[in-house]
Write an enzyme that holds these catalytic residues in place. Sequence first.
Site, PDB file in Angstrom:
ATOM      1  N   SER A  37     -11.522  -7.519  -3.907  1.00 12.46           N
ATOM      2  CA  SER A  37     -11.325  -6.941  -5.235  1.00 12.46           C
ATOM      3  C   SER A  37      -9.870  -6.530  -5.454  1.00 12.46           C
ATOM      4  O   SER A  37      -9.216  -5.984  -4.566  1.00 12.46           O
ATOM      5  CB  SER A  37     -12.226  -5.715  -5.386  1.00 12.46           C
ATOM      6  OG  SER A  37     -11.985  -5.073  -6.611  1.00 12.46           O
ATOM      7  N   CYS A  81     -11.963   6.855  -5.005  1.00 11.67           N
ATOM      8  CA  CYS A  81     -11.392   7.258  -6.289  1.00 11.67           C
ATOM      9  C   CYS A  81     -11.505   8.761  -6.468  1.00 11.67           C
ATOM     10  O   CYS A  81     -12.414   9.393  -5.938  1.00 11.67           O
ATOM     11  CB  CYS A  81     -12.118   6.552  -7.431  1.00 11.67           C
ATOM     12  SG  CYS A  81     -11.840   4.787  -7.421  1.00 11.67           S
ATOM     13  N   GLY A  98      -2.211  -5.840   3.494  1.00  7.33           N
ATOM     14  CA  GLY A  98      -1.483  -6.948   4.098  1.00  7.33           C
ATOM     15  C   GLY A  98      -1.584  -6.945   5.607  1.00  7.33           C
ATOM     16  O   GLY A  98      -2.280  -6.107   6.208  1.00  7.33           O
ATOM     17  N   GLY A 107      -8.956  -6.396   5.222  1.00  2.55           N
ATOM     18  CA  GLY A 107      -7.757  -5.637   5.556  1.00  2.55           C
ATOM     19  C   GLY A 107      -6.806  -6.483   6.379  1.00  2.55           C
ATOM     20  O   GLY A 107      -6.938  -6.564   7.596  1.00  2.55           O
ATOM     21  N   GLY A 108      -5.882  -7.170   5.719  1.00  2.06           N
ATOM     22  CA  GLY A 108      -4.839  -7.916   6.425  1.00  2.06           C
ATOM     23  C   GLY A 108      -5.201  -9.305   6.888  1.00  2.06           C
ATOM     24  O   GLY A 108      -4.441  -9.914   7.640  1.00  2.06           O
ATOM     25  N   THR A 127      -4.587  -9.569   0.043  1.00  2.00           N
ATOM     26  CA  THR A 127      -3.145  -9.657  -0.190  1.00  2.00           C
ATOM     27  C   THR A 127      -2.573 -11.023   0.147  1.00  2.00           C
ATOM     28  O   THR A 127      -1.605 -11.468  -0.488  1.00  2.00           O
ATOM     29  CB  THR A 127      -2.436  -8.553   0.632  1.00  2.00           C
ATOM     30  OG1 THR A 127      -2.921  -7.282   0.191  1.00  2.00           O
ATOM     31  CG2 THR A 127      -0.935  -8.600   0.457  1.00  2.00           C
TER      32      THR A 127
END
Length: 306
Positions: free
Chosen positions: A24, A132, A219, A245-246, A268
């Site tokens: 997302s 959030c 990233g 994640g990465g 990313t």
Amino acid sequence: MPNNVDMRVNLAGMELKNPVVVASGTFGFGREYGQFFDLDELGGICVKGLTAQRREGNPPPRIAETPMGILNSVGLQNPGVDGFITHELPELKKHDLKIIANISGNTPEEYGEMCAKLSAAGVDMIEVNVSCPNVKAGGLQYGTVPEMTAEVTRLAKANSTVPVLIKLSPNVTDITVIAKACEDAGADGLSLINTIRGMRIDVKTRRPILHMNTGGLSGPAVLPVAVRMVWEVSNAVKIPILGLGGISSGEDAAQMMLAGATAVAVGTACFADPYAPVKVRDGLAEIAEAQGLTHISELTGAVRPW
């Protein structure tokens, strides 16, 4: 892509034709990337984060490069859940892939309302972003307090007719405590990790590079943290995990699955290479074939700790 490996996986009752989805906030609603490759190549798409009302996001600058990644404080710019259902969902339904709606709310009730709307509209799964600000709790984040995370989880589940994943924040002392709270509250699965809070400063102006001062780091730099957290959570709960994640290669994805993820999300990496998700899928299949596996799910949780 090697065809000797069965790439299908079952994520919380939803069958993906391969374990690679897009994360997302990194793929929009697929329109732009669809100019580079057929979206049917993906196992699924986790769409841009949705809120109850349309949001314009934060003022720029809101993205900054870092060594091995980026910082972002985009601020959930999106057309709102109703805009998504009207203008984006019909186009996505034309593709042979699973549609995962990511949502962020200001109150637990708002999460429930969005889950009801999206379920009725026909998405395949809902990813609940609990990283959030919680308006009722004076700016605390739902994802950092187990009781608050559990409350959101229960309301999301009560209002959804499709599987619900809870997306966990890494900005906590012990992520397994939050994961267990989600499992106990009825979550169908977990998604981790979200971005790690970070900051950069321009030494000439002495101002933060991002307008909002801090942002989320993503990233390759976060991959080792993500793998560690997926491994910890997979040993703490029995529900499935979407690991992210990465990830930018098949080997990265294989690490995540070995740590305990059922499926993975590429984020990313798409900014640097729009073909990254397809390359990750193919690289993952090649690793599985080289190791003599018949089904990609054989990688999940197969790490051999010392």
